[in-house]
Design a protein around this motif. Structure first.
Motif, PDB file in Angstrom:
ATOM      1  N   GLY A 239      -0.127   9.496 -51.364  1.00 44.98           N
ATOM      2  CA  GLY A 239      -0.115   9.425 -49.906  1.00 44.98           C
ATOM      3  C   GLY A 239      -0.820   8.248 -49.269  1.00 44.98           C
ATOM      4  O   GLY A 239      -1.015   8.241 -48.042  1.00 44.98           O
ATOM      5  N   PHE A 240      -1.197   7.228 -50.069  1.00 47.45           N
ATOM      6  CA  PHE A 240      -1.919   6.106 -49.460  1.00 47.45           C
ATOM      7  C   PHE A 240      -1.054   5.377 -48.420  1.00 47.45           C
ATOM      8  O   PHE A 240      -1.554   4.971 -47.371  1.00 47.45           O
ATOM      9  N   GLY A 241       0.232   5.238 -48.717  1.00 42.46           N
ATOM     10  CA  GLY A 241       1.135   4.586 -47.760  1.00 42.46           C
ATOM     11  C   GLY A 241       1.208   5.337 -46.440  1.00 42.46           C
ATOM     12  O   GLY A 241       1.286   4.741 -45.369  1.00 42.46           O
ATOM     13  N   MET A 242       1.170   6.669 -46.530  1.00 40.93           N
ATOM     14  CA  MET A 242       1.167   7.499 -45.314  1.00 40.93           C
ATOM     15  C   MET A 242      -0.114   7.272 -44.513  1.00 40.93           C
ATOM     16  O   MET A 242      -0.084   7.191 -43.280  1.00 40.93           O
ATOM     17  N   LEU A 243      -1.251   7.162 -45.209  1.00 43.08           N
ATOM     18  CA  LEU A 243      -2.532   6.887 -44.538  1.00 43.08           C
ATOM     19  C   LEU A 243      -2.463   5.563 -43.776  1.00 43.08           C
ATOM     20  O   LEU A 243      -2.839   5.487 -42.597  1.00 43.08           O
ATOM     21  N   VAL A 244      -1.952   4.544 -44.440  1.00 45.97           N
ATOM     22  CA  VAL A 244      -1.807   3.232 -43.796  1.00 45.97           C
ATOM     23  C   VAL A 244      -0.789   3.321 -42.652  1.00 45.97           C
ATOM     24  O   VAL A 244      -1.024   2.809 -41.550  1.00 45.97           O
ATOM     25  N   GLY A 245       0.315   4.021 -42.909  1.00 42.49           N
ATOM     26  CA  GLY A 245       1.380   4.152 -41.916  1.00 42.49           C
ATOM     27  C   GLY A 245       0.932   4.828 -40.629  1.00 42.49           C
ATOM     28  O   GLY A 245       1.219   4.340 -39.532  1.00 42.49           O
ATOM     29  N   GLN A 246       0.206   5.943 -40.763  1.00 42.30           N
ATOM     30  CA  GLN A 246      -0.233   6.639 -39.546  1.00 42.30           C
ATOM     31  C   GLN A 246      -1.228   5.788 -38.763  1.00 42.30           C
ATOM     32  O   GLN A 246      -1.252   5.811 -37.530  1.00 42.30           O
ATOM     33  N   ALA A 247      -2.048   5.003 -39.477  1.00 41.87           N
ATOM     34  CA  ALA A 247      -3.006   4.119 -38.802  1.00 41.87           C
ATOM     35  C   ALA A 247      -2.277   3.010 -38.044  1.00 41.87           C
ATOM     36  O   ALA A 247      -2.655   2.652 -36.920  1.00 41.87           O
ATOM     37  N   ILE A 248      -1.210   2.487 -38.653  1.00 42.33           N
ATOM     38  CA  ILE A 248      -0.427   1.430 -38.001  1.00 42.33           C
ATOM     39  C   ILE A 248       0.236   1.942 -36.719  1.00 42.33           C
ATOM     40  O   ILE A 248       0.261   1.241 -35.697  1.00 42.33           O
ATOM     41  N   VAL A 249       0.745   3.165 -36.750  1.00 40.89           N
ATOM     42  CA  VAL A 249       1.387   3.729 -35.540  1.00 40.89           C
ATOM     43  C   VAL A 249       0.348   3.890 -34.429  1.00 40.89           C
ATOM     44  O   VAL A 249       0.615   3.582 -33.262  1.00 40.89           O
ATOM     45  N   THR A 262       3.692  -2.856 -45.598  1.00 43.31           N
ATOM     46  CA  THR A 262       3.594  -3.345 -46.979  1.00 43.31           C
ATOM     47  C   THR A 262       2.536  -4.437 -47.156  1.00 43.31           C
ATOM     48  O   THR A 262       2.113  -4.710 -48.288  1.00 43.31           O
ATOM     49  N   ASP A 263       2.094  -5.055 -46.051  1.00 44.61           N
ATOM     50  CA  ASP A 263       1.037  -6.077 -46.136  1.00 44.61           C
ATOM     51  C   ASP A 263      -0.326  -5.480 -46.477  1.00 44.61           C
ATOM     52  O   ASP A 263      -1.265  -6.233 -46.789  1.00 44.61           O
ATOM     53  N   PHE A 264      -0.465  -4.144 -46.376  1.00 42.46           N
ATOM     54  CA  PHE A 264      -1.805  -3.547 -46.473  1.00 42.46           C
ATOM     55  C   PHE A 264      -1.936  -2.533 -47.615  1.00 42.46           C
ATOM     56  O   PHE A 264      -2.977  -1.903 -47.756  1.00 42.46           O
ATOM     57  N   LEU A 265      -0.897  -2.402 -48.422  1.00 40.75           N
ATOM     58  CA  LEU A 265      -0.957  -1.422 -49.520  1.00 40.75           C
ATOM     59  C   LEU A 265      -1.926  -1.827 -50.621  1.00 40.75           C
ATOM     60  O   LEU A 265      -2.387  -1.002 -51.395  1.00 40.75           O
ATOM     61  N   ASP A 266      -2.276  -3.121 -50.660  1.00 42.67           N
ATOM     62  CA  ASP A 266      -3.238  -3.569 -51.671  1.00 42.67           C
ATOM     63  C   ASP A 266      -4.682  -3.178 -51.330  1.00 42.67           C
ATOM     64  O   ASP A 266      -5.591  -3.357 -52.139  1.00 42.67           O
ATOM     65  N   LEU A 267      -4.899  -2.624 -50.139  1.00 39.67           N
ATOM     66  CA  LEU A 267      -6.240  -2.146 -49.754  1.00 39.67           C
ATOM     67  C   LEU A 267      -6.664  -0.921 -50.545  1.00 39.67           C
ATOM     68  O   LEU A 267      -7.825  -0.530 -50.548  1.00 39.67           O
ATOM     69  N   LYS A 268      -5.697  -0.290 -51.213  1.00 38.09           N
ATOM     70  CA  LYS A 268      -5.982   0.907 -52.016  1.00 38.09           C
ATOM     71  C   LYS A 268      -7.024   0.610 -53.088  1.00 38.09           C
ATOM     72  O   LYS A 268      -7.851   1.442 -53.383  1.00 38.09           O
TER      73      LYS A 268
END
Length: 268
Positions: A239-249, A262-268
């Motif tokens: 669910g890391f992408g979902m965490l980033v996604g909800q923050a972006i919205v 996709t620019d921020f998935l490496d923050l994991k």
């Protein structure tokens, strides 16, 4: 200093929140100056702390456990997504009113799109009938899912959730409930919204359940659901992408620009 926008996340506990790190990363990419703090609150302090934040020129506030329902009750104006979720994770103030949205479901949709998995015309099975499921059904339906089945150990809870949400989604998405031990058949996507991975419980899926993609809402924990998918050669994601996604919205609501997930998935 007035050009620096002020944001925060409120919760209890709050130390574990990745929100400040994510929003600082988005701001750097979009060339926006902001501060983003963590606010610890007791239950009795939540309401006054939210009002105090906006009184002192706060622009936006994220809400995490256990205050999402409290935030829902506090808002003057609610988005459709918040009304469907009966929970709010994103607050902002305008003309003296407090607005609320729930970005979790759209964050999930954006994360799935970033993986390249199809949602239009998809048949989706969601495991669990708690708040996490309630928050994602409307955005999944809006993304074009033709069928969503909610499976839960307590069938009555899943059936109640279907009853609550049916009126809010278009007739083009068929929404039904099922006992978790009776699931079978073919699905495009299975989403685990149970707390099994958080509690360390094993989630057992029937052998005749066929699916192409597996999404685990939790991240950073061992997941029997993802292990099952991996063993069967099914494409999977935590669910890391979902965490980033909800923050972006949330960031987009407040700042009017949407960084690329996709620019921020490496923050994991």
């Amino acid at each position: 200093m007035s050009h620096i926008k002020k944001f925060a996340v409120i919760g209890n506990p709050i130390e574990q929140s990745r929100s400040p790190e994510l929003h600082q990363a988005f701001a750097k990419k979009e060339n926006i100056s902001l501060t983003y703090d963590k606010i610890y609150a007791e239950k009795s302090e939540f309401k006054s702390m939210v009002y105090d934040f906006f009184t002192h020129h706060g622009v936006g506030m994220n809400v995490t456990v256990p205050f999402k329902e409290d935030a829902f009750a506090l808002c003057d104006v609610l988005s459709d997504r918040a009304q469907a979720a009966k929970a709010v994770n994103t607050l902002w103030s305008k003309d003296g009113l407090i607005y609320g949205d729930n970005t979790d479901g759209q964050g999930l949709v954006d994360a799935i799109h970033a993986l390249g998995w199809p949602l239009a015309h998809a048949k989706i099975l969601i495991l669990g009938a708690g708040g996490a499921t309630r928050g994602v059904v409307l955005p999944l339906a809006q993304a074009g899912a033709t069928q969503i089945v909610i499976a839960n150990r307590t069938y009555a809870r899943a059936a109640q959730l279907v009853c609550d949400l049916k009126a809010l989604i278009t007739p083009s998405t068929i929404l039904t409930a099922c006992p978790i031990d009776q699931i079978s058949g073919q699905y495009d996507l299975v989403i685990n919204a149970t707390s099994a991975s958080l509690s360390g419980d094993t989630l057992t899926l029937p052998k005749d359940l066929q699916f192409n993609y597996a999404y685990e809402m939790a991240y950073g924990k061992a997941s029997s659901f993802l292990t099952h998918a991996q063993q069967r050669g099914i494409a999977y994601s935590d669910g890391f992408g979902m965490l980033v996604g909800q923050a972006i919205v949330s960031f987009e609501i407040w700042n009017g620009c949407k960084p690329k997930l996709t620019d921020f998935l490496d923050l994991k």
